[in-house]
Design a protein around this motif. Structure first.
Motif, PDB file in Angstrom:
ATOM      1  N   UNK A  38      -3.589   1.375  10.730  1.00  0.00           N
ATOM      2  CA  UNK A  38      -2.330   1.979  10.307  1.00  0.00           C
ATOM      3  C   UNK A  38      -2.348   3.496  10.503  1.00  0.00           C
ATOM      4  N   UNK A  39      -3.473   4.125  10.269  1.00  0.00           N
ATOM      5  CA  UNK A  39      -3.570   5.564  10.514  1.00  0.00           C
ATOM      6  C   UNK A  39      -3.354   5.854  11.999  1.00  0.00           C
ATOM      7  N   UNK A  40      -4.022   5.081  12.851  1.00  0.00           N
ATOM      8  CA  UNK A  40      -3.857   5.284  14.296  1.00  0.00           C
ATOM      9  C   UNK A  40      -2.413   5.045  14.730  1.00  0.00           C
ATOM     10  N   UNK A  41      -1.783   4.017  14.164  1.00  0.00           N
ATOM     11  CA  UNK A  41      -0.378   3.727  14.486  1.00  0.00           C
ATOM     12  C   UNK A  41       0.535   4.891  14.093  1.00  0.00           C
ATOM     13  N   UNK A 115       4.060  14.699   4.851  1.00  0.00           N
ATOM     14  CA  UNK A 115       4.937  13.601   5.279  1.00  0.00           C
ATOM     15  C   UNK A 115       4.119  12.438   5.839  1.00  0.00           C
ATOM     16  N   UNK A 116       3.120  12.740   6.652  1.00  0.00           N
ATOM     17  CA  UNK A 116       2.311  11.661   7.229  1.00  0.00           C
ATOM     18  C   UNK A 116       1.513  10.939   6.150  1.00  0.00           C
ATOM     19  N   UNK A 117       0.953  11.700   5.210  1.00  0.00           N
ATOM     20  CA  UNK A 117       0.173  11.071   4.150  1.00  0.00           C
ATOM     21  C   UNK A 117       1.058  10.217   3.248  1.00  0.00           C
ATOM     22  N   UNK A 120       1.814   6.854   4.970  1.00  0.00           N
ATOM     23  CA  UNK A 120       0.642   5.975   4.977  1.00  0.00           C
ATOM     24  C   UNK A 120       0.289   5.502   3.569  1.00  0.00           C
ATOM     25  N   UNK A 121       0.435   6.362   2.593  1.00  0.00           N
ATOM     26  CA  UNK A 121       0.055   6.002   1.225  1.00  0.00           C
ATOM     27  C   UNK A 121       0.963   4.913   0.674  1.00  0.00           C
ATOM     28  N   UNK A 122       2.243   4.945   1.004  1.00  0.00           N
ATOM     29  CA  UNK A 122       3.140   3.881   0.572  1.00  0.00           C
ATOM     30  C   UNK A 122       2.658   2.530   1.097  1.00  0.00           C
ATOM     31  N   UNK A 123       2.284   2.495   2.377  1.00  0.00           N
ATOM     32  CA  UNK A 123       1.778   1.250   2.974  1.00  0.00           C
ATOM     33  C   UNK A 123       0.476   0.822   2.303  1.00  0.00           C
ATOM     34  N   UNK A 124      -0.408   1.778   2.046  1.00  0.00           N
ATOM     35  CA  UNK A 124      -1.711   1.463   1.457  1.00  0.00           C
ATOM     36  C   UNK A 124      -1.572   0.946   0.026  1.00  0.00           C
ATOM     37  N   UNK A 125      -0.696   1.558  -0.741  1.00  0.00           N
ATOM     38  CA  UNK A 125      -0.505   1.093  -2.117  1.00  0.00           C
ATOM     39  C   UNK A 125       0.062  -0.322  -2.144  1.00  0.00           C
ATOM     40  N   UNK A 126       0.936  -0.624  -1.215  1.00  0.00           N
ATOM     41  CA  UNK A 126       1.486  -1.977  -1.119  1.00  0.00           C
ATOM     42  C   UNK A 126       0.386  -2.983  -0.767  1.00  0.00           C
ATOM     43  N   UNK A 127      -0.455  -2.623   0.188  1.00  0.00           N
ATOM     44  CA  UNK A 127      -1.551  -3.518   0.585  1.00  0.00           C
ATOM     45  C   UNK A 127      -2.545  -3.699  -0.564  1.00  0.00           C
TER      46      UNK A 127
END
Length: 164
Positions: A38-41, A115-117, A120-127
């Motif tokens: 996800x970071x690379x994406x 903004x980038x963090x 990504x953090x929204x996606x990570x918290x969901x996962x």
């Protein structure tokens, strides 16, 4: 799925203990791989994503030093300096002189880094929310196993009591 108490505290690990350890390590590795992808994406090398998180998550409102992020990322100081240099060149972070001690340099996120963090953090918290039930069950099984060892203190990596 009901988790049985881990028996390794009292002696030799059981077959179930080995299965739980495998499940835990596999789950952690899958999450880390997922995170890196996800970071690379999002256009970030995984190490820069970790750096942004280390800066944003740091407890000191003045921001961390390079030494602080090296400690969080388990890097040697010179490796952290290189990572900071690359992130600064990419416009993700900035160095600022400490207001109280001009020999200290603090790190902060730029608007772009923030903004980038955040994305990504929204996606990570969901996962992580999807993984939480499994992780809680593993911690509960570990704590139950340690409860039988009355003279032992809580392990430093255990979640705080009452956090489930």
């Amino acid at each position: 799925m009901q988790m049985e108490t881990i028996q390794a505290v009292a002696g030799e690990p059981s077959d179930e203990d080995y299965r739980r350890l495998l499940e835990l390590r596999t789950g952690l590795r899958r999450f880390l791989r997922w995170s890196e992808q996800h970071a690379r994406s999002a256009g970030l090398p995984p190490a820069q994503h970790q750096l942004l998180l280390a800066i944003r998550g740091h407890r000191d409102p003045r921001g961390p030093t390079v030494g602080d992020v090296a400690d969080h990322l388990l890097l040697r100081h010179h490796s952290a300096v290189g990572l900071v240099d690359r992130a600064e060149s990419a416009g993700l972070i900035a160095r600022e002189q400490d207001a109280d001690n001009h020999s200290v340099v603090r790190l902060r996120l730029t608007e772009r880094g923030t903004a980038q963090l955040e994305a990504l953090s929204e996606q990570h918290l969901e996962e992580l929310a999807h993984l939480a039930p499994t992780m809680h069950a593993l911690w509960d099984a570990l704590e139950e196993g340690r409860a039988g060892d009355s003279g032992s203190a809580r392990h430093p990596a255990a979640p705080p009591l009452g956090s489930s």
